[in-house]
Design an enzyme around this catalytic site. Sequence first.
Site, PDB file in Angstrom:
ATOM      1  N   ARG A  43      10.265  -0.945 -43.263  1.00 17.48           N
ATOM      2  CA  ARG A  43      11.005  -2.127 -43.747  1.00 17.48           C
ATOM      3  C   ARG A  43      12.521  -1.950 -43.622  1.00 17.48           C
ATOM      4  NH1 ARG A  43      12.219  -4.627 -49.201  1.00 17.48           N
ATOM      5  NH2 ARG A  43      11.936  -6.887 -48.948  1.00 17.48           N
ATOM      6  N   LEU A  69      15.290 -11.433 -46.792  1.00 16.89           N
ATOM      7  CA  LEU A  69      14.057 -10.715 -46.464  1.00 16.89           C
ATOM      8  C   LEU A  69      13.183 -10.824 -47.714  1.00 16.89           C
ATOM      9  CD1 LEU A  69      12.279  -8.657 -44.937  1.00 16.89           C
ATOM     10  CD2 LEU A  69      13.812  -6.869 -45.699  1.00 16.89           C
ATOM     11  N   SER A  70      12.015 -11.443 -47.580  1.00 17.22           N
ATOM     12  CA  SER A  70      11.180 -11.721 -48.757  1.00 17.22           C
ATOM     13  C   SER A  70      10.772 -10.436 -49.482  1.00 17.22           C
ATOM     14  CB  SER A  70       9.915 -12.475 -48.346  1.00 17.22           C
ATOM     15  OG  SER A  70      10.233 -13.762 -47.895  1.00 17.22           O
ATOM     16  N   GLN A  71      10.560 -10.585 -50.775  1.00 21.13           N
ATOM     17  CA  GLN A  71      10.059  -9.501 -51.620  1.00 21.13           C
ATOM     18  C   GLN A  71       8.718  -9.000 -51.055  1.00 21.13           C
ATOM     19  OE1 GLN A  71       9.006 -11.215 -55.354  1.00 21.13           O
ATOM     20  NE2 GLN A  71       8.286  -9.306 -56.261  1.00 21.13           N
TER      21      GLN A  71
END
Length: 220
Positions: A43, A69-71
């Site tokens: 990530r 950037l999504s959780q």
Amino acid sequence: MSRVDLKGIGMTSQRTRERLIQRLVDQGISNHKVLDVMATTPRHLFLDEAMAHRAYEDVALPIGFQQTLSQPYIVARMTELLLEGGAPERVLEIGTGSGYQTAILAQLVGEVYSVERIKPLQQKARQRMRQLKLRNVHMNHADGGMGWPERGPFDAILAAAAPERIPEDLLRQLAPGGRLVMPVGGATQHLQIVDRTHEGFETTIVEEVRFVPLRPGTVR
């Protein structure tokens, strides 16, 4: 379906990753394929260097252009919901963003068709796909609300931005038996599932979420 090739990619400590995966399990993520892919996908590659040290926290992080950037929990949850009936062959993704969700999907489905309205974000995401050797991702610089009709219909559609209501164009591109997963709403948003049946569309509301709004047009 491609898998990330990790040779030559700087890896954070295994313990840091395992802690994140354990947190996802604690929050109810149970699809082992999703957990395995999230455990091995780097990530930190999807963030600018200044933010990379926070890559394995369970939070949304900025990627520029007022996008995030999504959780990890949300990425895992949406992916798990998309795969409930088995792995779809052709998936439309609305909002490539950093490319993290794209990379997760590419390792779990046949082909990913990803639309992004902000050209510089798309260019970075394309480089990351190359670096990770994910060859089943197709990218389009376009208005996400329009989908990608030339490549439809799709077995599944996943969106990483919230419209006030689901665009008709997207519903039209969903194949019979297909599933759409996306956040919907304004000040209050809910993650919704839409299944296309022989009778029409069945909507299920999953949980409250917070996403950037789905905006029209494109940015160069």
